[in-house]
Design a protein around this motif. Structure first.
Motif, PDB file in Angstrom:
ATOM      1  N   GLU A 175     -40.700  81.437  15.853  1.00  0.00           N
ATOM      2  CA  GLU A 175     -39.920  81.175  17.073  1.00  0.00           C
ATOM      3  C   GLU A 175     -38.603  80.469  16.760  1.00  0.00           C
ATOM      4  N   GLN A 176     -38.633  79.537  15.820  1.00  0.00           N
ATOM      5  CA  GLN A 176     -37.395  78.847  15.419  1.00  0.00           C
ATOM      6  C   GLN A 176     -36.419  79.827  14.777  1.00  0.00           C
ATOM      7  N   LEU A 177     -36.937  80.684  13.910  1.00  0.00           N
ATOM      8  CA  LEU A 177     -36.068  81.662  13.250  1.00  0.00           C
ATOM      9  C   LEU A 177     -35.513  82.657  14.255  1.00  0.00           C
ATOM     10  N   ALA A 178     -36.343  83.123  15.167  1.00  0.00           N
ATOM     11  CA  ALA A 178     -35.874  84.066  16.182  1.00  0.00           C
ATOM     12  C   ALA A 178     -34.791  83.437  17.051  1.00  0.00           C
ATOM     13  N   ALA A 179     -34.965  82.185  17.437  1.00  0.00           N
ATOM     14  CA  ALA A 179     -33.962  81.498  18.254  1.00  0.00           C
ATOM     15  C   ALA A 179     -32.647  81.339  17.494  1.00  0.00           C
ATOM     16  N   ALA A 180     -32.742  80.975  16.207  1.00  0.00           N
ATOM     17  CA  ALA A 180     -31.528  80.818  15.401  1.00  0.00           C
ATOM     18  C   ALA A 180     -30.827  82.160  15.217  1.00  0.00           C
ATOM     19  N   SER A 181     -31.593  83.207  14.971  1.00  0.00           N
ATOM     20  CA  SER A 181     -31.015  84.536  14.794  1.00  0.00           C
ATOM     21  C   SER A 181     -30.315  84.998  16.068  1.00  0.00           C
ATOM     22  N   THR A 182     -30.960  84.763  17.199  1.00  0.00           N
ATOM     23  CA  THR A 182     -30.359  85.145  18.478  1.00  0.00           C
ATOM     24  C   THR A 182     -29.063  84.374  18.721  1.00  0.00           C
ATOM     25  N   ALA A 183     -29.079  83.074  18.460  1.00  0.00           N
ATOM     26  CA  ALA A 183     -27.873  82.259  18.643  1.00  0.00           C
ATOM     27  C   ALA A 183     -26.750  82.725  17.721  1.00  0.00           C
ATOM     28  N   ASN A 184     -27.089  83.022  16.481  1.00  0.00           N
ATOM     29  CA  ASN A 184     -26.078  83.498  15.534  1.00  0.00           C
ATOM     30  C   ASN A 184     -25.496  84.829  15.971  1.00  0.00           C
TER      31      ASN A 184
END
Length: 57
Positions: free
Chosen positions: A41-50
């Protein structure tokens, strides 16, 4: 980092002999998150933000 797919080319090694698909992204996210010692979930959120930052969304 942005998670993306080369669909339909270049399927990941964890899916040998299969055609690549965006449906593989959750498994790729989970494997990468494990290597990074964070949650998927943390990686998905960071990827989406990027992605939003790169494309100005």
């Amino acid at each position: 980092m942005v998670l993306e797919t080369d669909s339909p080319d270049m399927a990941p090694a964890m899916f040998p002999g299969q055609r690549n698909s965006p449906a593989h992204l959750p498994a790729i996210c989970a494997a990468l998150a494990e290597l990074m010692n964070i949650t998927p979930e943390q990686l998905a959120a960071a990827s989406t933000a990027n992605c939003c930052e790169v494309f100005g969304w």
